[in-house]
Every structure is written in structure tokens, then in C-alpha cells.
Design a protein around this motif. Structure first.
Motif, short mmCIF file in Angstrom:
data_model
loop_
_atom_site.label_atom_id
_atom_site.label_comp_id
_atom_site.label_asym_id
_atom_site.label_seq_id
_atom_site.Cartn_x
_atom_site.Cartn_y
_atom_site.Cartn_z
N VAL A 51 23.58 8.39 -53.52
CA VAL A 51 24.45 7.68 -52.78
C VAL A 51 25.72 7.26 -53.61
O VAL A 51 25.47 6.31 -54.53
CB VAL A 51 23.55 6.48 -52.20
CG1 VAL A 51 24.46 5.50 -51.46
CG2 VAL A 51 22.44 6.73 -51.51
N SER A 52 26.74 7.88 -53.15
CA SER A 52 28.01 7.66 -54.08
C SER A 52 28.97 6.51 -53.95
O SER A 52 29.54 6.15 -54.46
CB SER A 52 28.87 9.06 -54.11
OG SER A 52 29.06 9.57 -52.58
N VAL A 53 28.89 6.05 -52.59
CA VAL A 53 29.59 4.84 -52.04
C VAL A 53 28.54 3.88 -51.24
O VAL A 53 27.67 4.40 -50.50
CB VAL A 53 30.88 5.23 -51.48
CG1 VAL A 53 31.55 6.01 -52.26
CG2 VAL A 53 30.42 5.86 -50.24
N CYS A 54 28.95 2.81 -51.51
CA CYS A 54 28.04 1.69 -50.45
C CYS A 54 28.80 0.29 -50.52
O CYS A 54 29.68 0.15 -51.35
CB CYS A 54 26.50 1.25 -51.12
SG CYS A 54 26.59 0.63 -52.69
N GLY A 55 28.77 -0.31 -49.34
CA GLY A 55 29.29 -1.24 -49.10
C GLY A 55 28.89 -2.04 -47.93
O GLY A 55 28.38 -1.71 -46.97
N PHE A 56 29.12 -3.54 -47.83
CA PHE A 56 29.16 -4.21 -46.70
C PHE A 56 30.58 -4.60 -46.06
O PHE A 56 31.46 -4.63 -46.77
CB PHE A 56 28.50 -5.93 -47.07
CG PHE A 56 27.26 -5.71 -47.80
CD1 PHE A 56 26.04 -5.78 -47.14
CD2 PHE A 56 27.23 -5.48 -49.31
CE1 PHE A 56 24.69 -5.91 -47.88
CE2 PHE A 56 25.89 -5.69 -49.83
CZ PHE A 56 24.82 -5.85 -49.12
#
Length: 782
Positions: free
Chosen positions: A542-547
Motif C-alpha cells: 500500500v504505497s499511498v493512503c489518505g483521508f
């Protein structure tokens, strides 16, 4: 006479060897010259150091060119290469290598009685692609002692050049199209069943269209293949002019009947059904040992069933000598028709049980309370959900994990050994020894269990220290990044380490995307883990994550190019919304619009995609970059999109519709590791070796550079639009973009590259990996 001649000859050779005049072997390590896109190091200052452990060989190194390649230390003598494995060396941007003088034994073994001896050290890197595995020389060399030969790098052979050319062609579509064909773009009509050509390593390969995944990507079935492929619609497809005319006149004349799993690529054989098709009620009644088929990397693998909660399943590979159980999504499983028929036979069931009779599952001791890991529920979900919906923490529950106990239902017929994870007024979450979590209505529990819950509730309510407040009240006034940060919260035991991090609006939740193809989420108030997704191989790391800024959705982007969107409620419960392939390779950057309705993702496929969060519909694509997209930005107005690969900045104004504007902002996409836009969209920082170039995007002009002493492995602007925060070797660096000066270098750990960093909306909390398996949250002072 003959005997005396032989003895004299031997004595001459012994004398020459003793005096060191005997010529040594003239061959040197056979390595290939490093291409310009490979990393390169400078080695220097070979010396002998004395310490409490004795003498050490030491030399310094420094990275002088960024690029590809996993670097390793190599060594050789005049007589050939020697192994130095087992030292556990990590080669960073700069550093010193120290080795104990363990070559004394080699010296005496290879050169008995000889005083001259040398070892040559250098760095090598591998090219591990689908076409070649060349070994490159990526440094100069330094020697310890005396050497008569030096390491040599040869030009690549014709076969190696051909392999590299195939690798180059695999990254770009074929240069020309056959006569009578048109290269596709976003407006080219395509329908399922239509014959097309797709680009594969510079050649056109026949295929048929299966489905249109988005305005940018098409799923196709190459002729002779048993798995679907996803290709870019822009340039990678050629279609006959006659076929275009047929589609426009009568699109219904084309059809294609292919069967795959809901989220799969491998074709289902005629006698195989998906689990959702074959067993609508799920896998709960399936006996252990039942043969199933698991789709992995677009191929079928035979596995044996162990258990399931109807969302995920525990399976055992059938063809491995020492099988290790895996937890997979039910949607990745299929079953043969003959297996379904055998389920009605007691003899077949006994044979199934024998498949796993000798397997002993590895589970934690029942007397040890596992950490809160609410990863799956025992309730069926729709077959389109790729992995389980995540329950969040219950605000009114203070039940903590306890020792395992036996729970029974009202009838007394059913029981389970499990630990209490959490509860509400009406339900409890119980965790079994195998790690699965089930949800049970309290009204269905035995009187003894309900009495236990009542007593546990009283003890929790009586605890005066049970109430946890937020660890980070909003900072009042401007933040002073010159003052040392304060540690707030740290999590460890992150298998695979962290690849991406994010803090939710309101500072309630911490989200960690991991290299182990999984996600963890923590409640910053209670400091408890509330989500551990388990492996999500369909996403990859999971290289990017965000709210989203409105705190309504969570986005996950993986190294397989897939983006998934989840709805999040106030308690942190995630509900899967949709999944789509936004990129053909890994997702590398993520930006949101201010209202949270749109996202702009960059990928390693050298393009950025602008899409609607609610629907997953792709709206615009920026392409033509020379490298992976390192940073993306949706300006506060919502009309301007920006993306950069570190070399070129592309900007498009959606309101004006004047097309894409470009600006050269760097030397090469490989010259730096990171880039960042300021939140207001007015500044851009681009990594350039040990420096960062700053750009005023209003004027399109370059500002004075930020000069550092190490590579910035990640970067972002603080919410104040003035401070640039970068990750170095164990430190977080704060820079003032107005004065281009270093404000603070805050040490987080030793000898660990910080490759991901993020802040909360106020900039008062900074979160980053603090080690190979940990993440820390730190607070800035007002």
C-alpha cells in the motif's frame, strides 16, 4: 637424472613464490558497465582502524548519481572473487563500511608465507527484469593491501543490449501501426468482443476487447492466453478501420463470453465456478480439506480449505513441500464442479479431511490476550467486496482484550473458546484462537456469559483512569518548528514496515499502509489498534493512503496500480465502496480537492489520473512524463491540476480548457527521490541529489535552492505553506522556504531512511516510520 631435474624445478618455483615474483592470475571480476540510469557511488579513504574488537578495514562511500539498482558490496583478490556475505551491510546514500580483518585466514590459505596480499572492494547492482539479470559495476574500487589486477567492467554484449532494448520497448507502445489500422485514444469506439491489436514489447499482438474499465483503460483477452490483461487506451491499442466502421454501424454484432472471478483476470475453466456462484450461502459449511482453486497473479493454484468467516478464508497450498497457511479473500477462490458433487459423499469428505490431517495451525497460546485486531466479521457480504468491511471501535465500550474463556449460547448446544474484544449494549466481538473475529448478539449468550459481561462492565466503569483524551489538542497560533518535537504515540510490530501514513481530520485516527500488502489503523484517543486488514495481495504494497478532507472516505493505492475507496464513519468503521485500476503500475502520489470530492493520483506508469471519489470515474489524464509521478496537486480553487515527475511539471486549468502547459523543473526524473507542492499550489520543491529546487509557480521562476547534506527521501509542505518537511537518514528536516535555511533536524532513529511523512490538518502532528517495523507520531510546539 629425471628425478633430480624435477626436484630442481620445484625448488625454483618455491623460491620464486616465496619472494613474491610469481605472476598471479590476471583475470578480474567480469562486470557490465553501468547504464546512465543506474545509481553510482564513489568509494574513498581506505584505512585500518583500531577499536576494542581489534583491527577493522574501513572505507567511506557516497552516492554521486541517483538511479536504479539494488546495491551490494563485493570483494575480490587477484585469484578471483571472495564471499563477504553475512555482514548484514545496508548501503545508504553516504556512510562508512567497517569490516573485521577476517581475511587473515584467506591470506594464509591462498598465499602461504607470502607477505603481499590484497583485497579489492567495490559495489555492484543487479538488473532483475523479465529480460535480463545483468550484474553491473556501480562504483570505483578501493584496495586493502597490494593488488596486481583491478576490477574491470566490460561493455554489454549483443545479447545484453538486445535484452535492454526489449525492456525499453516494453515500456512504450509500438512506434508504428499496420496499414489499415488506427492507434486508439480516449475517443476511439470500442465494444466487448471487438478484435484489436495490443502493444507487447514493441510488437502488435491480436486480442479481443472484454470490457472498458474506465476512460483510460481497457481489459482485453490476448489470443492464446488464459488470462485477461489491462492496457492503456491511449496508444497501446490499434484497431482496424473496418472494425471501427462496423462498431459505429452495428455495435451489437460483436460479443465475447469470458468467465472470471468478480475481481479476477484468470479465465474460469468450463467445469469451475466462483464461490459466489457455486455457494451463495458461503463457505461456513464447507469441510476442512476441501480442494479449492485460488487465483494468484492471474494464475490458478490448488489449495485446501481450512476455515472461513465468509469474507476471508484460511487455505493451505496443495503443491508445496512445506505448505504454510494463507488468509485470502473469498472472492479469489473457485471450486470445481466435481468437488461440489463429492460434497454429498461421506467417503469423499473423509478423503478431503485427509488432505489437512497432518497440518497443525500456528496460533497464539489461548492464555495470552492477543492485541485488538478486528479485521473481519462473521456476516456475509456482497461478492463484489474484495476484502472485509472493518468495524471501528465502540465509543461506549471499555472492554479490553482478556484471557480466553468458553462462551455458550442460550440453548447450550453451541460453544466457542475466544477472547472478548469489545462490546456494545447489544453485541460482543469475540476473537477465536485462529484470529477470526465473530459478532454475537448478547441476547443469545448464556446467563453465565451475560453475568460475566455485567461484572466486567462494572469494573470498567469503576476505573477512574479509563477515560482517554486526545493526545494532541489543536495548537494555538503559529507552530515553532525550531523547537524539538515531542513524542506522542508509537506503534510497532508492523510486518513489512510502513510505506504510507496519514492522520484523519480531527486527529482521531492514524492510518498506516504497509509493505506487507496490508493496512493498519489506530485510534489516537485510546491508542488501540482497531484495524489490521491482513494481506491484500490484489492491492500489493500500500504505497499511498489518505483521508479525504471532508473525512467521509479513505483511499488506498497499491503497487499493482489499484485504488480502493472506503466510507468511514465517526467510529472508524470502514465500508468498501469501490475499486478500480487507475494505473498500470504502482500508485506513487495522491492529492485531494478541498471538498474531498475529487482525487489526483500519480503512478509509476508515468501518468496522473484525475477522478471522482464518489464514483471512481476517471475524468482527466496527464501523461507523457519521463518517470514516475512524484507529486500531484489540486489547487484550492479546484480548477487547476498539477503533477510532476521531478523533471517536468504539467499544469491544466479545467475551467479554461486551454490544454496542458509544461515547465522544466529538474534535470532528470532520476535526479531526486521526492517532490512536493505547497497546499496553496504556489510553490514546488523538487529533489535534486542532496538539494531541493524551489519554484514560484505563479511566475514560473526558480527560487534559490535548499542545500542539504543528504538526500531527501520524501517531502511535503507544512499547512502553513512556508515550511518544507523532508525525511532523511533517521531524521526529519524542517526547512524555511522563504530563507532556504534549515530550521531543525529532529532525529527519529538511527540508520533508517524515512521514505514517508505526513501531518495533520493543522501541522501540529507529524507522522513517519520510525524504524523498519514501527511508526511514530510527534507533536510540534506553538
Amino acid at each position: 637424472m629425471q628425478f633430480r631435474r624435477i626436484v630442481a624445478l620445484v625448488l625454483v618455483f618455491v623460491l620464486v613464490f616465496w619472494l613474491g615474483a610469481l605472476p598471479t592470475a590476471t583475470h578480474a571480476q567480469d562486470l557490465v558497465q553501468a547504464p546512465d540510469d543506474f545509481v553510482f557511488y564513489e568509494l574513498s579513504n581506505m584505512r585500518v582502524e583500531r577499536s576494542v574488537v581489534g583491527e577493522q578495514i574501513a572505507f567511506d562511500y557516497k552516492r554521486v548519481r541517483e538511479g536504479k539498482g539494488t546495491v551490494m558490496l563485493a570483494a575480490r583478490t587477484d585469484d578471483g572473487p571472495i564471499s563477504i556475505r553475512g555482514f548484514g551491510l545496508r548501503i545508504e546514500a553516504t556512510g562508512t563500511i567497517r569490516l573485521e580483518d577476517r581475511f587473515a585466514r584467506v591470506r594464509s590459505a591462498l598465499n602461504p608465507g607470502r607477505s603481499e596480499f590484497g583485497v579489492e572492494f567495490f559495489f555492484t547492482a543487479h538488473s532483475d527484469t523479465m529480460f535480463s539479470r545483468d550484474r553491473y559495476l556501480v562504483s570505483n574500487s578501493v584496495t586493502y593491501g597490494t593488488m596486481n589486477t583491478r576490477v574491470q567492467a566490460r561493455p554489454p554484449s549483443a545479447e545484453e543490449l538486445a535484452a535492454k532494448e526489449r525492456e525499453r520497448k516494453a515500456k512504450i507502445p509500438p512506434e508504428t501501426v499496420p496499414a489499415g489500422y488506427t492507434r486508439s485514444d480516449a475517443t476511439t469506439p470500442l465494444v466487448p468482443g471487438a478484435p484489436v491489436l495490443i502493444g507487447v514489447v514493441g510488437e502488435w499482438v491480436p486480442a479481443k476487447v472484454v470490457s472498458l474499465r474506465s476512460s483510460s483503460f481497457v481489459r482485453v483477452l490476448p489470443d492464446g492466453r488464459q488470462a485477461l490483461s489491462t492496457v492503456s487506451r491511449d496508444g497501446w491499442i490499434a484497431i482496424a478501420d473496418q472494425t471501427i466502421d462496423q462498431i459505429r454501424s452495428d455495435p451489437g454484432q460483436f460479443s465475447l463470453n469470458v468467465r472470471t472471478l468478480p475481481d479476477g483476470n484468470a479465465l474460469l475453466p468450463d467445469d469451475v465456478k466462483s464461490i459466489s456462484e457455486a455457494m451463495p450461502s458461503g463457505l461456513l459449511s464447507l469441510p476442512a480439506g476441501t480442494p479449492l482453486m485460488l487465483e494468484k497473479h492471474s494464475r490458478w493454484e490448488d489449495v485446501f480449505f481450512l476455515s472461513s468467516d465468509n469474507v476471508t478464508a484460511r487455505v493451505l497450498p496443495a503443491n508445496h513441500a512445506s505448505p504454510k497457511e494463507e488468509r485470502v479473500s473469498v472472492n479469489a477462490l473457485a471450486i470445481r464442479q466435481r468437488t461440489l458433487d463429492d460434497l454429498s459423499s461421506d467417503a469423499a469428505k473423509a478423503a478431503f479431511a485427509a488432505n489437512v490431517a497432518n497440518y497443525t495451525p500456528v496460533s497464539p497460546p489461548a492464555t495470552i490476550a492477543p492485541k485488538a485486531d478486528v479485521a473481519s466479521m462473521a456476516s456475509p457480504v456482497a461478492s463484489s467486496v474484495p476484502f472485509p468491511s472493518f468495524p471501528g471501535p465502540d465509543e461506549g465500550s471499555d472492554a479490553s482484550p482478556s484471557i480466553a474463556r468458553v462462551w455458550r449460547d442460550q440453548s447450550g448446544k453451541f460453544s466457542i473458546t475466544a477472547t472478548l474484544e469489545s462490546r456494545t449494549e447489544t453485541e460482543v466481538l469475540l476473537k477465536r484462537p485462529d484470529g477470526n473475529v465473530i459478532k454475537v448478539s448478547i441476547s443469545r449468550l448464556s446467563d453465565a456469559d451475560r453475568e460475566f459481561l455485567a461484572q466486567d462492565g462494572e469494573s470498567a466503569d469503576a476505573n477512574p483512569f479509563a477515560s482517554v483524551v486526545s493526545p494532541s489538542p489543536p495548537a494555538a497560533g503559529p507552530l515553532n518548528y525550531r523547537l524539538p518535537l515531542k513524542g506522542v504515540f508509537q506503534v510497532g510490530d508492523l510486518r513489512g514496515g510502513a510505506r504510507s501514513v496519514a492522520i484523519s481530520p480531527g486527529d482521531r485516527f492514524l492510518l498506516v499502509g504497509r509493505s506487507a500488502a496490508s493496512v493498519s489503523m489506530y485510534d489516537l484517543r485510546s491508542r488501540r489498534q482497531i484495524i489490521d486488514s491482513g494481506r491484500m495481495d490484489h492491492l500489493g504494497d500500500v504505497s499511498v493512503c489518505g483521508f479525504t478532507p471532508d473525512n467521509k472516505h479513505v483511499l488506498l493505492g497499491g503497487m499493482r496500480g489499484i485504488v480502493e475507496v472506503y466510507e468511514i464513519d465517526d467510529n472508524g468503521k470502514l465500508q468498501h465502496k469501490h475499486q478500480f485500476t487507475s494505473h498500470t503500475r504502482g500508485v506513487s502520489s495522491l492529492a485531494f480537492s478541498r471538498d474531498g470530492k475529487f482525487a489526483l493520483t500519480g503512478g509509476e506508469d508515468r501518468q496522473a489520473v484525475y477522478w471522482e471519489v464518489e464514483t471512481g470515474r476517471a475524468l482527466k489524464t496527464l501523461s507523457g512524463f519521463d518517470g514516475k509521478v512524484k507529486a500531484t496537486c489540486i489547487c484550492p480553487s479546484g480548477n487547476k491540476l498539477m503533477a510532476t515527475d521531478g523533471k517536468t511539471l504539467q499544469t491544466i486549468d479545467l475551467a479554461e480548457g486551454n490544454g496542458v502547459k509544461t515547465l522544466q523543473v529538474g534535470r532528470s526524473p532520476a535526479s531526486g527521490q521526492a517532490a512536493a507542492f505547497s497546499p496553496n499550489g504556489l510553490l514546488l520543491a523538487v529533489g535534486d541529489g542532496y538539494h531541493f529546487s524551489l519554484w514560484n509557480l505563479q511566475l514560473g521562476s526558480e527560487l534559490p535552492r535548499i542545500t542539504g547534506s543528504e538526500i531527501g527521501w520524501c517531502a511535503l509542505f507544512a499547512p502553513d505553506n512556508q515550511h518544507l518537511i523532508t525525511g532523511g537518514n533517521g531524521v526529519i528536516n524542517f526547512w524555511d522556504a522563504k530563507t532556504q535555511s534549515l530550521v531543525q533536524s529532529f532525529r527519529v532513529t538511527n540508520s533508517f531512511y524515512i521514505r514517508a511523512i505526513n501531518t495533520n490538518a493543522a501541522g501540529s502532528l507529524i507522522v513517519c516510520p520510525s524504524g523498519h517495523s514501527s511508526v511514530g507520531v510527534y507533536q510540534a510546539s506553538p
